[in-house]
Design a protein around this motif. Structure first.
Motif, PDB file in Angstrom:
ATOM      1  N   CYS A 415     -18.101 -70.917-106.524  1.00 54.25           N
ATOM      2  CA  CYS A 415     -16.746 -70.911-107.080  1.00 54.25           C
ATOM      3  C   CYS A 415     -15.916 -69.927-106.266  1.00 54.25           C
ATOM      4  CB  CYS A 415     -16.784 -70.491-108.540  1.00 54.25           C
ATOM      5  SG  CYS A 415     -15.135 -70.227-109.222  1.00 54.25           S
ATOM      6  N   CYS A 418     -14.481 -67.027-108.919  1.00 51.14           N
ATOM      7  CA  CYS A 418     -15.281 -65.940-109.506  1.00 51.14           C
ATOM      8  C   CYS A 418     -16.587 -65.700-108.740  1.00 51.14           C
ATOM      9  CB  CYS A 418     -15.570 -66.218-110.984  1.00 51.14           C
ATOM     10  SG  CYS A 418     -16.819 -67.499-111.250  1.00 51.14           S
ATOM     11  N   ASN A 420     -19.153 -67.351-108.484  1.00 48.66           N
ATOM     12  CA  ASN A 420     -20.353 -67.833-109.173  1.00 48.66           C
ATOM     13  C   ASN A 420     -21.102 -68.823-108.270  1.00 48.66           C
ATOM     14  OD1 ASN A 420     -22.193 -68.605-111.158  1.00 48.66           O
ATOM     15  ND2 ASN A 420     -20.809 -70.173-112.000  1.00 48.66           N
ATOM     16  N   CYS A 431     -16.636 -74.951-112.117  1.00 45.34           N
ATOM     17  CA  CYS A 431     -17.447 -73.741-112.204  1.00 45.34           C
ATOM     18  C   CYS A 431     -18.012 -73.579-113.614  1.00 45.34           C
ATOM     19  CB  CYS A 431     -16.610 -72.526-111.818  1.00 45.34           C
ATOM     20  SG  CYS A 431     -17.470 -70.965-112.098  1.00 45.34           S
ATOM     21  N   CYS A 434     -16.320 -69.890-114.969  1.00 51.72           N
ATOM     22  CA  CYS A 434     -14.898 -69.693-115.261  1.00 51.72           C
ATOM     23  C   CYS A 434     -14.137 -70.999-115.415  1.00 51.72           C
ATOM     24  CB  CYS A 434     -14.245 -68.815-114.184  1.00 51.72           C
ATOM     25  SG  CYS A 434     -14.001 -69.697-112.632  1.00 51.72           S
TER      26      CYS A 434
HETATM   27 ZN    ZN Z   1     -15.842 -69.567-111.253  1.00 52.53          ZN
END
Ligand code: ZN
Ligand code: ZN
Length: 882
Positions: A415, A418, A420, A431, A434
């Motif tokens: 992502c 964020c 991730n 994601c 988020c």
């Molecule tokens: Zn994210």
């Protein structure tokens, strides 16, 4: 049957017929035991070379043998996408158009790669068919087809979830030309002449200094320590202090580490954790910072100060120059060291620290070592187990990510919002943390060997629980050259254990490489490669196959001689001609039931020998002794069957009135049919073509029943025939050695205590008369006068001289020779009697002349003796006649 065997016409026709009849297709049959081999998938960039030809001939022999033994056999074929090799081909081709990967982008690049695969990827498969490979083509797979790609994703996700796949910063092998990491196994080491530079690192206040030795001064810009051995008395007092890194003026610590070799250089080494695998580990142990100074293309980066932007080797030159000017270069020394090169392009490998994907190896290696130790997987020959253990016990984590586009893209997503990371079987669009849709997939692909490691089960349908997988897995034997034990075999073993819970095969049969006639590796650069397809075109696939396997033994290299191919083509012709002879004299069919009482001792002999052959060849093949089996078949067919039995059978065979005429026909047909079957796995084409021309019960040799030994053995008959053959061969040899015309038929006198031979003389004498060209055989206690003697294992054979030579002719020849010799002797005597010659000529010439003289006298004496002997023979003869 055609007069001459024409492999070109026969081979294509038969192969097509076999395919049409689906003989190679494995249909699950629960009443039969399975026997499975998966092919080592050749690269789609590959062209059939001698190594493939040998590898696939061995597999085909085993598969055909087992098929005939009644197993449900599957030989599963396919190809490998060969990420790095194929990508290189596409890039090369684009270069001609002035294009790069970056210019056209990932999607367009992959389109080109698939197109390339469509055009060229099937080439090697077609070539395997020429060889006669009996693969189940309906099950052909490709490492990037849909099923196998799913298997790859499944394995990646499972291992990731188990914590066995991780992403980490590690020292990797970087190829600056291929622009990708390569695995440890793909680095080739080579001795290189280089220089060792001794560089002074001073203390801040100049109160002390150390001197380090390095082959790569440009990496010093990334040094974060210098290290000494803790036991080194010379430097003990310096441990914990610092020195100033020249050119950069950064203060770095002096640390102590056992790794440092006190004997090497000055005993002080510079530590560059970002550019050397050992330094990396020392850095980890001592928590040293990492400073990368060389980028992925081999240029100095922004951390290299004034050298930034310079190409690595250029920077090296400048740094050495600058150090000299500063008075910090103590000395330069020539130095030979091992340098790692890329196995693809031979560029010097650059160790780099980077974020890559790894497979954690320790937990996977342990069970893989165990199954071999417990004998659940056997290496043939066994000595390779040691190498396997050594490699597996010292294995490091496997770097599986590659900076390439052609291959299985890593199923990890990131992502942008964020950071991730998500690993998933399905494509990730949102994601999970988020909810952002600003998500992208990992750019890298997986090491080619990641997918081929799954080959023995992914090709059978895994992760689905297919019937094929249940029935054909585990496979039986893996046939491979010794060079890919680590690349591939080891990885298949731990993958099979991890994902199937069972070892992928029972045997690993390792063969050597095919070298040229002089024992050199066949290579493009030497230009000594021989194209198997050209050999097939000229001599036929059977001749090539038989040449490749005759005399091989597991694990050992072989030499390829063209003369042997020719000899094996002649072998095919020999069988063809023998079969034509049998067929021409045949008026029985397979329903004929012989009266065994009508067999003569030669029939009992050949049937005994056939029985032994069946037993031995079967045993050899069970034990993977393919080279030995091939040699036995050759010897039996050529010598015992063609040269002896067929010759011995002729008088009865030609005599249609003989009461056992049909029995002889039966034995000829039986032996021929059986040897065709035994030879079929080795030479599938010529054997099948002959079989179909003979009276036959089965549809094709491919699916015929393997012969069984009947424990038929007749010791006396074997001995009599062996003695007989010995006698005939000896008489023939004697005649050739003495230039005796084959038309001359002497009497022979045999002295023997061999009861069996004495008793059965009435049986064997007819063969000796006919096959050795003999008039009469006389059993005699006395040694005849003036005779030649031949020592046999079972007695002595004498032949009177007068029976084998024409006395008048021989006398004339000897008299002429005597006259010539007398002239020479006179000439020599005159010369040696000449004082001038003896005094003036060089000593060497005089000595030579004396030697000549001595020899003439000697020969003359022997000729005169021979003449006397012949004159005596002549007188005796005249007296006898009177
Ligand atoms: Zn994210
Ligand atoms: Zn490379």
């Amino acid at each position: 049957m055609q007069k001459v065997y024409n492999p070109k016409e026969v081979e294509d026709r038969l192969y097509k017929m076999w395919l049409n009849k689906k003989y190679f297709h494995a249909k699950i049959d629960y009443s039969k035991k399975p026997f499975t081999i998966v092919i080592p998938p050749p690269n789609i960039t590959g062209q059939l070379h001698m190594g493939h030809a040998l590898n696939n001939t061995i597999q085909d022999i085993l598969i055909r043998f087992k098929r005939m033994q009644g197993y449900c056999t599957l030989w599963l074929p396919g190809t490998d996408h060969a990420s790095i090799a194929t990508e290189a081909k596409i890039v090369e081709k684009m270069k001609e158009e002035g294009l790069t990967k970056e210019m056209i982008g990932r999607e367009k690049f992959l389109e080109r790669a698939w197109e390339w695969k469509r055009v060229y990827g099937g080439r090697i498969i077609e070539q395997l068919k020429k060889l006669g490979a009996s693969c189940d083509w309906d099950r052909e797979r490709f490492t990037m087809d849909e099923g196998l790609s799913n298997a790859v994703k499944e394995v990646f996700v499972r291992l990731y979830e188990k914590g066995l796949i991780y992403k980490g910063e590690r020292m990797i092998n970087w190829c600056p030309t291929c622009h990708t990491t390569i695995s440890d196994a793909e680095v080739e080491y080579e001795e290189k002449q280089g220089k060792l530079y001794y560089i002074k690192y001073p203390a801040k206040d100049n109160s002390y200094h150390v001197v380090v030795a390095t082959t790569r001064p440009e990496t010093m810009l990334g040094d974060t320590a210098v290290a000494v051995n803790p036991n080194d008395r010379r430097y003990k007092h310096l441990i914990g202090k610092t020195v100033v890194l020249p050119l950069v003026n950064r203060e770095i610590p002096i640390i102590a580490d056992d790794y440092v070799d006190m004997e090497f250089g000055t005993g002080v080494v510079k530590i560059t954790p970002a550019h050397d695998p050992n330094d990396f580990e020392i850095g980890q142990r001592h928590n040293l910072p990492m400073v990368q100074v060389i980028d992925t293309k081999g240029y100095m980066n922004e951390n290299a100060g004034k050298y930034a932007g310079q190409e690595m080797y250029e920077a090296r030159k400048n740094i050495v120059k600058d150090l000299k000017e500063l008075g910090l270069l103590v000395k330069e020394k020539d130095y030979t060291h091992n340098v790692g090169h890329c196995y693809r392009c031979s560029t010097v490998i650059e160790p780099l620290v980077s974020k890559q994907w790894f497979v954690k190896m320790k937990p996977l290696a342990e069970p893989a070592i165990r199954v071999v130790k417990e004998g659940k997987i056997k290496f043939i020959p066994e000595r390779f187990e040691k190498i396997y253990f050594n490699w597996m016990e010292n294995i490091k984590d496997w770097c599986i990510s590659r900076q390439l586009w052609w291959g299985h893209r890593i199923p990890a997503y990131y992502c942008r919002d964020c950071e991730n990371m998500m690993v998933s079987r399905e494509e990730v669009k949102v994601c999970s943390k988020c909810g952002s849709s600003n998500v992208y997939q990992d750019e890298d692909t997986l090491d080619t060997w990641f997918s081929s490691a799954l080959w023995p089960f992914s090709t059978l349908g895994w992760p689905e629980e297919t019937e094929d997988l249940k029935y054909f897995y585990p496979t039986d034997v893996l046939v491979t050259a010794y060079d890919i034990i680590f690349f591939w075999v080891a990885r298949m073993i731990f993958s099979g254990l991890e994902h199937m819970g069972k070892e992928p095969f029972k045997y690993v049969l390792i063969h050597g490489i095919v070298r040229d006639a002089q024992g050199r590796k066949m290579s493009k650069s030497l230009g000594n490669g021989i194209d198997p397809l050209e050999v097939i075109e000229k001599y036929g696939a059977d001749a090539l196959r038989f040449t490749l396997v005759t005399g091989i033994s597991p694990g050992n290299d072989t030499r390829f001689h063209m003369e042997k191919v020719e000899a094996n083509r002649n072998f095919a012709n020999k069988i063809w001609n023998a079969a034509r002879f049998v067929l021409m004299n045949l008026d029985i069919d397979t329903s004929f039931k012989p009266d065994e009482r009508k067999f003569t001792f030669t029939e009992r002999w050949i049937l005994s020998r056939l029985d032994t052959l069946i037993r031995e060849v079967t045993e050899n093949l069970e034990k993977f002794e393919i080279g030995i089996a091939a040699q036995k078949l050759y010897d039996f067919i050529w010598d015992e069957f063609c040269d002896w039995y067929i010759e011995m059978s002729k008088p009865i065979l030609y005599n249609k009135e003989a009461e056992n005429n049909k029995e002889i026909q039966y034995v000829l047909l039986t032996v021929l049919t059986n040897v065709l079957k035994l030879l079929h796995p080795f030479m599938p084409f010529v054997t099948e073509e002959i079989y179909l021309n003979l009276p036959h019960d089965e549809e094709s040799l491919v699916i015929s029943k393997w012969p069984e030994a009947k424990c038929y053995y007749s010791a006396d008959d074997i001995r009599v025939v062996e003695n007989l053959i010995e006698l005939i061969k000896s008489i023939r040899n004697m005649k050739t050695e003495r230039n005796v015309s084959p038309k001359i038929k002497p009497n022979i006198y045999i002295q023997t205590n061999d009861k069996l031979m004495l008793e059965q003389k009435y049986l064997w004498e007819v063969y000796v008369k006919r096959l050795a060209g003999v008039e009469k055989i006389i059993l005699s206690e006395k040694v005849p006068e003036e005779s030649v003697s031949i020592v046999l294992s079972w007695g002595v054979c004498y032949i009177k001289l007068k029976d084998i030579i024409d006395i008048e002719k021989e006398l004339k020849r000897l008299t002429e020779e005597k006259e010539k010799l007398i002239k020479e002797v006179e000439r020599s005597e005159k010369l040696l009697g000449n004082e001038n010659f003896v005094k003036k000529a060089p000593q060497k010439v005089v000595d030579e002349e004396k030697e000549k003289y001595r020899k003439y006298i000697q020969i003359l004496k022997s000729v005169e003796e021979q003449i006397d002997r012949l004159l005596k023979l002549k007188r005796d003869e005249i007296r006898d006649e009177l």
